[in-house]
Design a protein around this motif. Structure first.
Motif, PDB file in Angstrom:
ATOM      1  N   SER A 100      36.271  40.549  34.996  1.00  0.00           N
ATOM      2  CA  SER A 100      34.849  40.363  35.310  1.00  0.00           C
ATOM      3  C   SER A 100      33.975  41.251  34.434  1.00  0.00           C
ATOM      4  CB  SER A 100      34.570  40.679  36.783  1.00  0.00           C
ATOM      5  OG  SER A 100      35.295  39.823  37.622  1.00  0.00           O
ATOM      6  N   LYS A 113      46.076  42.094  41.471  1.00  0.00           N
ATOM      7  CA  LYS A 113      45.112  40.991  41.417  1.00  0.00           C
ATOM      8  C   LYS A 113      43.689  41.531  41.379  1.00  0.00           C
ATOM      9  CE  LYS A 113      44.357  36.496  43.314  1.00  0.00           C
ATOM     10  NZ  LYS A 113      45.002  35.909  42.194  1.00  0.00           N
ATOM     11  N   CYS A 168      41.785  34.512  37.771  1.00  0.00           N
ATOM     12  CA  CYS A 168      41.491  34.829  39.179  1.00  0.00           C
ATOM     13  C   CYS A 168      42.465  34.139  40.132  1.00  0.00           C
ATOM     14  CB  CYS A 168      40.051  34.434  39.512  1.00  0.00           C
ATOM     15  SG  CYS A 168      38.811  35.473  38.718  1.00  0.00           S
ATOM     16  N   VAL A 179      41.127  41.055  38.242  1.00  0.00           N
ATOM     17  CA  VAL A 179      39.861  40.333  38.413  1.00  0.00           C
ATOM     18  C   VAL A 179      38.681  41.238  38.061  1.00  0.00           C
ATOM     19  CG1 VAL A 179      38.335  39.254  40.129  1.00  0.00           C
ATOM     20  CG2 VAL A 179      40.766  38.668  40.071  1.00  0.00           C
TER      21      VAL A 179
END
Length: 196
Positions: A150, A142, A121, A146
């Motif tokens: 996740s 990004k 992250c 992420v």
């Protein structure tokens, strides 16, 4: 070897007027990447099959490959080194996961996964020196990295509750750890001017 095959495929397409000659560099590069990817995946699947870890490896690759595209990280200077680095990473990963599974060290792999997730992250994406990203692309990469990470972490938290899925879940969790390792090695390589 990879470039040679890619150039031959590109020349064949040009001679059959499937592509224009001015696009040859782009096609040759794309074929090089595709061929190297197929060689890497095939090598890993052969190792997995010989170790009776084929299903676990498929799960690992399904998590690792898409996220790695968006996180960046270490890239070898040539295709042979890329293959060797990926095989080494995977063999070390197998040893780690099998150790954790054998000794039932759930907390260890979960801790490593969470620390790696946090690292992803903060650090992702790491740009490749030959492929800089715009500010907009950096934000998109990004966000995708992420979100995909996740999802994997969420699947691990759900799957860890089922005893018959432990070994599979360990391999899924290890994909996040391996991605973080590649980010760290990539940062080290950048700091030392590409000498790593």
């Amino acid at each position: 070897m990879v470039e040679s095959i890619a150039n031959k495929i590109t020349s064949f397409l040009i001679s059959n007027k499937a592509i224009e000659e001015k696009e040859s560099e782009l096609y040759s590069y794309a074929f090089s990447i595709l061929i190297a990817f197929l060689i890497n995946i095939s090598a890993i699947l052969i190792i997995a099959y010989s170790l009776n870890l084929f299903k676990e490896t498929i799960l690992f690759l399904l998590c690792y490959c898409p996220i790695r595209q968006f996180t960046g990280g270490y890239h070898a200077d040539n295709y042979k080194r890329c293959l060797l680095a990926f095989m080494l990473l995977y063999i070390v990963n197998i040893c780690f996961v099998e150790f954790v599974f054998y000794y039932k060290l759930d907390y260890l792999i979960l801790f490593e996964m969470i620390m790696s997730y946090i690292g992803i992250c903060f650090l992702a994406p790491l740009e490749h020196r030959n492929n800089p990203l715009s500010k907009k692309e950096l934000k998109i990469f990004k966000r995708v990295a992420v979100v995909l990470s996740s999802i994997v972490v969420f699947l691990v938290w759900i799957g860890i509750r089922y005893n018959n899925a432990y070994k599979f879940i360990y391999y899924v969790a290890s994909s996040i750890i391996c991605i973080f390792i590649m980010l760290i090695i990539g940062i080290i390589k950048q700091e030392f001017g590409g000498r790593v």
